[in-house]
Enzyme design. Structure first.
Site, PDB file in Angstrom:
ATOM      1  N   ASP A  81      43.705  25.825  29.470  1.00  0.00           N
ATOM      2  CA  ASP A  81      43.966  26.681  30.633  1.00  0.00           C
ATOM      3  C   ASP A  81      42.780  26.560  31.604  1.00  0.00           C
ATOM      4  OD1 ASP A  81      45.305  28.684  32.060  1.00  0.00           O
ATOM      5  OD2 ASP A  81      44.281  30.314  30.985  1.00  0.00           O
ATOM      6  N   HIS A  82      43.062  26.270  32.860  1.00  0.00           N
ATOM      7  CA  HIS A  82      42.015  26.171  33.897  1.00  0.00           C
ATOM      8  C   HIS A  82      40.935  25.135  33.577  1.00  0.00           C
ATOM      9  CE1 HIS A  82      43.568  29.446  36.324  1.00  0.00           C
ATOM     10  NE2 HIS A  82      43.748  30.127  35.210  1.00  0.00           N
ATOM     11  N   ASP A 103      42.807  22.516  37.110  1.00  0.00           N
ATOM     12  CA  ASP A 103      42.758  23.491  38.192  1.00  0.00           C
ATOM     13  C   ASP A 103      41.823  22.994  39.280  1.00  0.00           C
ATOM     14  OD1 ASP A 103      42.415  25.574  39.883  1.00  0.00           O
ATOM     15  OD2 ASP A 103      41.861  27.049  38.367  1.00  0.00           O
ATOM     16  N   HIS A 178      43.620  37.074  38.638  1.00  0.00           N
ATOM     17  CA  HIS A 178      43.202  37.304  37.253  1.00  0.00           C
ATOM     18  C   HIS A 178      42.529  38.674  37.102  1.00  0.00           C
ATOM     19  CE1 HIS A 178      43.216  32.741  37.176  1.00  0.00           C
ATOM     20  NE2 HIS A 178      44.035  33.071  36.203  1.00  0.00           N
ATOM     21  N   GLY A 179      42.539  39.174  35.871  1.00  0.00           N
ATOM     22  CA  GLY A 179      41.761  40.374  35.564  1.00  0.00           C
ATOM     23  C   GLY A 179      42.545  41.667  35.642  1.00  0.00           C
ATOM     24  N   SER A 211      49.202  39.817  33.924  1.00  0.00           N
ATOM     25  CA  SER A 211      49.105  41.000  33.052  1.00  0.00           C
ATOM     26  C   SER A 211      49.547  42.253  33.796  1.00  0.00           C
ATOM     27  CB  SER A 211      47.667  41.179  32.559  1.00  0.00           C
ATOM     28  OG  SER A 211      47.422  40.321  31.459  1.00  0.00           O
ATOM     29  N   ASN A 251      51.325  33.541  32.269  1.00  0.00           N
ATOM     30  CA  ASN A 251      50.021  33.592  31.582  1.00  0.00           C
ATOM     31  C   ASN A 251      49.527  35.020  31.391  1.00  0.00           C
ATOM     32  OD1 ASN A 251      50.231  30.862  32.068  1.00  0.00           O
ATOM     33  ND2 ASN A 251      48.116  30.630  32.707  1.00  0.00           N
ATOM     34  N   ASP A 253      46.315  37.178  29.601  1.00  0.00           N
ATOM     35  CA  ASP A 253      45.023  37.273  28.927  1.00  0.00           C
ATOM     36  C   ASP A 253      44.536  38.722  28.938  1.00  0.00           C
ATOM     37  OD1 ASP A 253      42.513  36.964  27.890  1.00  0.00           O
ATOM     38  OD2 ASP A 253      41.826  35.446  29.282  1.00  0.00           O
TER      39      ASP A 253
HETATM   40  P1  13P Z   1      45.652  37.910  33.483  1.00  0.00           P
HETATM   41  O1  13P Z   1      44.209  38.112  33.792  1.00  0.00           O
HETATM   42  O2  13P Z   1      46.517  38.674  34.432  1.00  0.00           O
HETATM   43  O3  13P Z   1      45.995  38.198  32.065  1.00  0.00           O
HETATM   44  O4  13P Z   1      45.981  36.349  33.741  1.00  0.00           O
HETATM   45  C1  13P Z   1      45.664  35.403  32.749  1.00  0.00           C
HETATM   46  C2  13P Z   1      45.769  34.000  33.241  1.00  0.00           C
HETATM   47  O5  13P Z   1      46.292  33.697  34.276  1.00  0.00           O
HETATM   48  C3  13P Z   1      45.196  32.971  32.369  1.00  0.00           C
HETATM   49  O6  13P Z   1      45.298  31.706  32.907  1.00  0.00           O
HETATM   50  O1  G3H Z   2      42.331  32.570  33.559  1.00  0.00           O
HETATM   51  C1  G3H Z   2      42.133  32.889  32.417  1.00  0.00           C
HETATM   52  C2  G3H Z   2      41.290  34.006  32.009  1.00  0.00           C
HETATM   53  O2  G3H Z   2      41.802  35.259  32.197  1.00  0.00           O
HETATM   54  C3  G3H Z   2      39.830  33.888  32.348  1.00  0.00           C
HETATM   55  O3  G3H Z   2      39.367  33.429  31.176  1.00  0.00           O
HETATM   56  O4  G3H Z   2      37.082  34.422  30.824  1.00  0.00           O
HETATM   57  O5  G3H Z   2      38.107  32.731  29.293  1.00  0.00           O
HETATM   58  O6  G3H Z   2      37.329  32.018  31.553  1.00  0.00           O
HETATM   59  P1  G3H Z   2      37.867  33.130  30.703  1.00  0.00           P
HETATM   60 ZN    ZN Z   3      45.037  31.690  35.026  1.00  0.00          ZN
END
Ligand code: 13P
Ligand code: G3H
Ligand code: ZN
Length: 306
Positions: A81-82, A103, A178-179, A211, A251, A253
């Site tokens: 991812d990324h 990315d 994100h976040g 999220s 996605n 996280d």
């Molecule tokens: P969230 O921070 O909204 O969970 O997104 C995660 C994400 O995009 C990971 O690639």
């Molecule tokens: O994009 C994905 C995550 O939410 C950021 O992840 O803190 O592992 O880089 P990371």
């Molecule tokens: Zn992401």
């Protein structure tokens, strides 16, 4: 069983559901996601970022997920991812990743195309699928129309981008970020833009930053000392709409991180006498598993691994 993201996303795109990509960084988060997938009979994408690779070690991650894929009776991919550069992507492919994201969204368009194309040329002959990103995942609430145009994915640009790079999936920017702090005001995504992108291109589309930041989790964390004032995510209704408009991979996280943190904080308060890490982490694993299961039901992937 091991699969690529492409193997998992194409049926999702055709049948109108989305496959969840869940970020993991240790044995607990991996087994929470895998157990959820088994219980829900759902395909699943195990997502790992470069910072999680730095944390856990590439060899450990690769071997853990390969073991999970061998044991679990559901299709599963191991996805970078990324990824930001050729070296990381190449190391992940060597370690057995079945899919990678490159990315290049921080680069100018020309640079993003060149980097993405070089990754496709490396990955495709090895049977590894590639996701790219066009547009930037950053809050756009307070941006002008002109600024939004520069940040969000341009439908015509997306068409040209996939023709020139040959990627298997495209992450689009439609207002997510994100976040845990995605909006100050009312959550709003640019669904008209998503509709136009879908009309222009036929490969699977990906939604990052998805999220929901459920208030019952943030309230539990805050009750036990966390500082999360103003946290806000994507309403579930918006995710249903995004799937109906063609998003095939979502996605997650932050919601797993929040579930982990809220549960551990509560555990320490409720059971101050316990100091066995297996009990502490076991409770967090259970909470993450429940989150993943509810996402799989929401995304419509439950039962699709039959
Ligand atoms: P969230 O921070 O909204 O969970 O997104 C995660 C994400 O995009 C990971 O690639
Ligand atoms: O994009 C994905 C995550 O939410 C950021 O992840 O803190 O592992 O880089 P990371
Ligand atoms: Zn992401």
């Amino acid at each position: 069983m091991f699969a690529t993201n492409k193997d998992l996303m194409l049926p999702a795109m055709r049948k109108g559901y989305a496959v969840g990509a869940f970020n993991i960084s240790n044995l607990e988060s991996l087994s929470a996601v895998v157990d959820a997938a088994i219980e829900e009979k759902s395909p699943v994408i195990i997502a790992v970022t470069p910072s999680s690779i730095k944390y856990a070690g590439l060899a450990y991650i690769g071997k853990m997920v390969k073991t999970a894929a061998k044991l679990a009776p559901v299709p599963m991919s191991l996805h970078l991812d990324h990824g930001k550069d050729m070296e990381t992507v190449s190391n992940c492919i060597d370690a057995g990743f079945t899919s990678v994201m490159i990315d290049g969204s921080h680069l100018k368009l020309k640079g993003n195309i060149a980097l993405t194309k070089s990754i496709v040329d490396l990955a495709h002959p090895k049977g590894v699928s590639v996701e790219a990103e066009l547009g930037r995942l950053t809050g756009v609430e307070e941006s002008t129309v002109k600024e939004k145009e520069a940040i969000l994915t341009d439908p015509d640009g997306a068409k040209a981008f996939i023709e020139r790079t040959g990627v298997d999936a495209l992450a689009v920017a439609i207002g997510t970020s994100h976040g845990a702090y995605k909006f100050k005001g009312k959550p709003k995504l640019d669904f008209e833009r998503l509709k136009h992108i879908r009309k222009k291109i036929s490969i699977p589309l990906v939604l990052h930053g998805a999220s929901s930041v459920p208030s019952w989790i943030t309230e539990k964390a805050v009750k036990h000392g966390a500082e999360l004032g103003g946290a806000k995510g994507i309403p579930e209704e918006h995710l249903r709409t995004a799937i109906a408009l063609g998003i095939a991979k979502i996605n997650i996280d932050t919601d797993l991180r929040l579930a982990f943190t809220a549960t551990v904080r509560e555990f320490f308060v409720i059971s101050p006498e316990i100091f066995d890490p297996r009990k502490i982490l076991g409770s967090a694993k259970g909470a993450m598993k429940e989150i993943v299961k509810s996402k799989m039901r929401l995304f419509g992937s439950s039962g699709k691994a039959l």
